[in-house]
Motif scaffolding. Sequence first.
Motif, short mmCIF file in Angstrom:
data_model
loop_
_atom_site.label_atom_id
_atom_site.label_comp_id
_atom_site.label_asym_id
_atom_site.label_seq_id
_atom_site.Cartn_x
_atom_site.Cartn_y
_atom_site.Cartn_z
N GLN A 1 0.72 -0.97 0.11
CA GLN A 1 -0.05 0.10 0.05
C GLN A 1 0.89 1.10 0.16
N TYR A 2 0.75 1.98 -1.07
CA TYR A 2 1.27 3.48 -0.96
C TYR A 2 0.35 4.47 -0.74
N ASN B 1 -1.31 6.42 -2.47
CA ASN B 1 -2.46 6.78 -3.56
C ASN B 1 -2.67 5.63 -4.32
N TYR B 2 -2.12 4.40 -4.06
CA TYR B 2 -2.35 3.38 -5.15
C TYR B 2 -2.06 2.01 -4.22
N ILE B 3 -2.23 0.86 -4.61
CA ILE B 3 -1.78 -0.40 -4.21
C ILE B 3 -1.04 -1.17 -5.22
N ALA B 4 0.14 -1.61 -5.00
CA ALA B 4 0.98 -2.40 -6.02
C ALA B 4 0.82 -4.00 -5.51
N TYR C 1 7.02 -6.13 -9.32
CA TYR C 1 5.64 -5.60 -9.15
C TYR C 1 4.81 -5.56 -10.65
N ASP D 1 3.47 -3.51 -12.26
CA ASP D 1 3.84 -2.43 -13.34
C ASP D 1 5.48 -2.52 -13.86
#
Length: 67
Positions: A11-12, A14-17, A38, A40
């Motif tokens: 968890q970052y 502003n997004y989830i990796a 990851y 991405d």
Amino acid sequence: MFEVGMGIIRQYANYIAKGEITSIHDDEDGVTLISVMYNDGAVKTYSEDCIVQNLGRRMIVTEEVIW
């Protein structure tokens, strides 16, 4: 505790990796390093202690990869 092929959810702000553990090895000082690829394309290497300290806070480790 951790094995190659296990999934990681990070968890970052502003997004989830989502990713997969691709490598586990010890460095020359005996520190266990865990590499995660990851979805991405990013590859991050964490110490085992870092992952353990962040379990349930910023990271979740799963038995299978969740893309």
